[in-house]
Design a protein around this motif. Sequence first.
Motif, PDB file in Angstrom:
ATOM      1  N   ASP A 199      11.281   1.581   1.204  1.00  0.00           N
ATOM      2  CA  ASP A 199      10.436   2.392   1.181  1.00  0.00           C
ATOM      3  C   ASP A 199       9.100   1.599   1.443  1.00  0.00           C
ATOM      4  OD1 ASP A 199      11.832   4.826   0.867  1.00  0.00           O
ATOM      5  OD2 ASP A 199      12.211   4.350  -1.079  1.00  0.00           O
ATOM      6  N   LEU A 200       8.239   1.887   2.468  1.00  0.00           N
ATOM      7  CA  LEU A 200       6.972   1.219   2.640  1.00  0.00           C
ATOM      8  C   LEU A 200       5.776   2.095   2.490  1.00  0.00           C
ATOM      9  CD1 LEU A 200       8.139  -0.730   5.741  1.00  0.00           C
ATOM     10  CD2 LEU A 200       8.100  -1.585   3.349  1.00  0.00           C
ATOM     11  N   TYR A 201       4.695   1.533   2.107  1.00  0.00           N
ATOM     12  CA  TYR A 201       3.608   2.525   2.046  1.00  0.00           C
ATOM     13  C   TYR A 201       2.969   2.717   3.501  1.00  0.00           C
ATOM     14  CZ  TYR A 201       3.701   1.106  -2.735  1.00  0.00           C
ATOM     15  OH  TYR A 201       4.192   0.900  -4.354  1.00  0.00           O
ATOM     16  N   GLU A 202       3.300   3.925   4.063  1.00  0.00           N
ATOM     17  CA  GLU A 202       3.163   4.287   5.364  1.00  0.00           C
ATOM     18  C   GLU A 202       1.801   4.606   5.618  1.00  0.00           C
ATOM     19  OE1 GLU A 202       6.255   6.471   7.425  1.00  0.00           O
ATOM     20  OE2 GLU A 202       7.734   5.498   6.623  1.00  0.00           O
ATOM     21  N   HIS A 203       0.810   4.723   4.690  1.00  0.00           N
ATOM     22  CA  HIS A 203      -0.680   5.084   4.896  1.00  0.00           C
ATOM     23  C   HIS A 203      -1.123   3.740   5.116  1.00  0.00           C
ATOM     24  CE1 HIS A 203      -0.390   4.139   0.734  1.00  0.00           C
ATOM     25  NE2 HIS A 203      -1.651   3.771   0.916  1.00  0.00           N
ATOM     26  N   LEU A 204      -0.780   2.615   4.787  1.00  0.00           N
ATOM     27  CA  LEU A 204      -1.453   1.287   5.091  1.00  0.00           C
ATOM     28  C   LEU A 204      -0.955   0.693   6.727  1.00  0.00           C
ATOM     29  CD1 LEU A 204      -0.466  -0.610   1.847  1.00  0.00           C
ATOM     30  CD2 LEU A 204      -2.665   0.487   2.367  1.00  0.00           C
ATOM     31  N   THR A 205      -1.916  -0.207   6.949  1.00  0.00           N
ATOM     32  CA  THR A 205      -1.389  -0.891   8.131  1.00  0.00           C
ATOM     33  C   THR A 205      -0.365  -2.028   7.678  1.00  0.00           C
ATOM     34  OG1 THR A 205      -2.961  -2.646   8.134  1.00  0.00           O
ATOM     35  CG2 THR A 205      -3.539  -0.633   9.338  1.00  0.00           C
ATOM     36  N   GLY A 206       0.360  -2.735   8.774  1.00  0.00           N
ATOM     37  CA  GLY A 206       1.312  -3.779   8.336  1.00  0.00           C
ATOM     38  C   GLY A 206       0.558  -4.900   7.728  1.00  0.00           C
ATOM     39  N   ILE A 207      -0.581  -5.210   8.329  1.00  0.00           N
ATOM     40  CA  ILE A 207      -1.520  -6.309   7.698  1.00  0.00           C
ATOM     41  C   ILE A 207      -1.883  -6.152   6.173  1.00  0.00           C
ATOM     42  CG2 ILE A 207      -3.500  -5.859   8.744  1.00  0.00           C
ATOM     43  CD1 ILE A 207      -1.980  -9.331   7.886  1.00  0.00           C
ATOM     44  N   LYS A 208      -2.235  -4.792   6.148  1.00  0.00           N
ATOM     45  CA  LYS A 208      -2.573  -4.354   4.820  1.00  0.00           C
ATOM     46  C   LYS A 208      -1.403  -4.482   3.748  1.00  0.00           C
ATOM     47  CE  LYS A 208      -6.678  -1.922   5.644  1.00  0.00           C
ATOM     48  NZ  LYS A 208      -7.409  -0.731   5.494  1.00  0.00           N
ATOM     49  N   TYR A 209      -0.276  -4.092   4.133  1.00  0.00           N
ATOM     50  CA  TYR A 209       0.867  -4.275   3.201  1.00  0.00           C
ATOM     51  C   TYR A 209       1.247  -5.484   2.909  1.00  0.00           C
ATOM     52  CZ  TYR A 209       5.621  -3.401   1.449  1.00  0.00           C
ATOM     53  OH  TYR A 209       6.919  -3.451   0.611  1.00  0.00           O
ATOM     54  N   LEU A 210       1.294  -6.394   3.983  1.00  0.00           N
ATOM     55  CA  LEU A 210       1.613  -7.842   3.581  1.00  0.00           C
ATOM     56  C   LEU A 210       0.572  -8.438   2.772  1.00  0.00           C
ATOM     57  CD1 LEU A 210       3.015  -8.970   7.198  1.00  0.00           C
ATOM     58  CD2 LEU A 210       4.399  -8.363   5.064  1.00  0.00           C
ATOM     59  N   ASN A 211      -0.549  -8.246   2.823  1.00  0.00           N
ATOM     60  CA  ASN A 211      -1.676  -8.811   1.934  1.00  0.00           C
ATOM     61  C   ASN A 211      -1.618  -8.136   0.760  1.00  0.00           C
ATOM     62  OD1 ASN A 211      -3.380 -10.846   3.200  1.00  0.00           O
ATOM     63  ND2 ASN A 211      -3.838  -8.896   4.644  1.00  0.00           N
ATOM     64  N   PHE A 212      -1.106  -7.132   0.500  1.00  0.00           N
ATOM     65  CA  PHE A 212      -0.902  -6.213  -0.720  1.00  0.00           C
ATOM     66  C   PHE A 212       0.263  -6.870  -1.699  1.00  0.00           C
ATOM     67  CE2 PHE A 212       2.113  -3.117  -3.025  1.00  0.00           C
ATOM     68  CZ  PHE A 212       1.349  -3.084  -4.200  1.00  0.00           C
ATOM     69  N   ILE A 213       1.548  -7.262  -0.768  1.00  0.00           N
ATOM     70  CA  ILE A 213       2.408  -8.010  -1.313  1.00  0.00           C
ATOM     71  C   ILE A 213       2.052  -9.609  -1.837  1.00  0.00           C
ATOM     72  CG2 ILE A 213       4.889  -8.853  -1.026  1.00  0.00           C
ATOM     73  CD1 ILE A 213       4.923  -5.941  -1.256  1.00  0.00           C
ATOM     74  N   CYS A 214       1.394 -10.035  -0.986  1.00  0.00           N
ATOM     75  CA  CYS A 214       0.886 -11.565  -1.318  1.00  0.00           C
ATOM     76  C   CYS A 214      -0.220 -11.718  -2.639  1.00  0.00           C
ATOM     77  CB  CYS A 214       0.108 -12.128  -0.220  1.00  0.00           C
ATOM     78  SG  CYS A 214       1.022 -12.609   1.303  1.00  0.00           S
ATOM     79  N   ASP A 215      -0.730 -10.136  -2.508  1.00  0.00           N
ATOM     80  CA  ASP A 215      -1.631 -10.107  -4.125  1.00  0.00           C
ATOM     81  C   ASP A 215      -0.702 -10.093  -5.163  1.00  0.00           C
ATOM     82  OD1 ASP A 215      -4.175 -10.359  -2.448  1.00  0.00           O
ATOM     83  OD2 ASP A 215      -4.424  -8.208  -2.421  1.00  0.00           O
ATOM     84  N   LEU A 216       0.208  -9.232  -5.236  1.00  0.00           N
ATOM     85  CA  LEU A 216       1.176  -9.184  -6.224  1.00  0.00           C
ATOM     86  C   LEU A 216       1.945 -10.613  -6.523  1.00  0.00           C
ATOM     87  CD1 LEU A 216       3.231  -6.064  -5.284  1.00  0.00           C
ATOM     88  CD2 LEU A 216       1.403  -6.248  -7.011  1.00  0.00           C
ATOM     89  N   TYR A 217       2.131 -11.350  -5.494  1.00  0.00           N
ATOM     90  CA  TYR A 217       2.782 -12.745  -6.120  1.00  0.00           C
ATOM     91  C   TYR A 217       1.870 -13.869  -6.095  1.00  0.00           C
ATOM     92  CZ  TYR A 217       7.499 -10.372  -5.502  1.00  0.00           C
ATOM     93  OH  TYR A 217       8.533  -9.587  -5.636  1.00  0.00           O
ATOM     94  N   ASP A 218       0.544 -13.440  -5.815  1.00  0.00           N
ATOM     95  CA  ASP A 218      -0.354 -14.717  -5.952  1.00  0.00           C
ATOM     96  C   ASP A 218      -0.412 -15.615  -4.787  1.00  0.00           C
ATOM     97  OD1 ASP A 218      -1.794 -13.528  -8.332  1.00  0.00           O
ATOM     98  OD2 ASP A 218      -0.247 -14.369  -9.698  1.00  0.00           O
TER      99      ASP A 218
END
Length: 234
Positions: A84-103
């Motif tokens: 389940d992905l956040y479909e309102h985001l772009t691919g790069i915004k989603y990856l940056n979100f994940i990177c933020d979560l994991y510092d």
Amino acid sequence: MLVVKDFHKSYGNKEIVKGISFEVNDGEIFGFIGHNGAGKTTTIKSIVGILDFESGEILIDGKSIKKNPIDCKKILAYIPDNPDLYEHLTGIKYLNFICDLYDVPSDVRLTRIKELSSELELEQNLGDSISSYSHGMKQKLALISAFVHNPKLLVLDEPFVGLDPKAAFTLKKRMRKMCDEGCSIFFSSHVLEVVEKLCDKVAILKDGVIMLQGDTEEIISKNSLEEIFLGIEK
């Protein structure tokens, strides 16, 4: 890296997983196979802290997923069979979100995202909305999001579903590369040929019980994994 001891899980009065035990060492790929309803996904969801369980112990890098869930989750990555992905985001915004979560530092994430997206041929689509992605593209994005923070333990439930042959080949190479660098991988798959060729160890689950487990080479010394699996399923 991953230790499961006498793990039990029930839904109501029905016991789904009946006291299974196994270990995944550093740098190993461990294949977890069984028919639909055998208890594979239930086990996986308990390992990553989504489901609670009645008894037994699950340790990740020596820490209990029950007692230290945050510490465990910081060093693992999980991809379910239907991400389940956040479909309102772009691919790069989603990856940056994940990177933020994991510092993940900015310079490191840029390099990793570029490398992984190029490898899985998704680089040109990262600026697009996830809602416009095909199933295969969503699977590739989920894989990149799992790899990008360089987890110590990677837990995958049917990771090859939806991937074209080239992407599946790329994923197998990436999985082996990560393990060569010290990561451990625990994954389920119905593609027994892939499990046979890729895994260092394998366990076959039937009706919540591990019927056979051990080094893949030893298990398939006389028969293919498919023949062994079908023999157990009779």
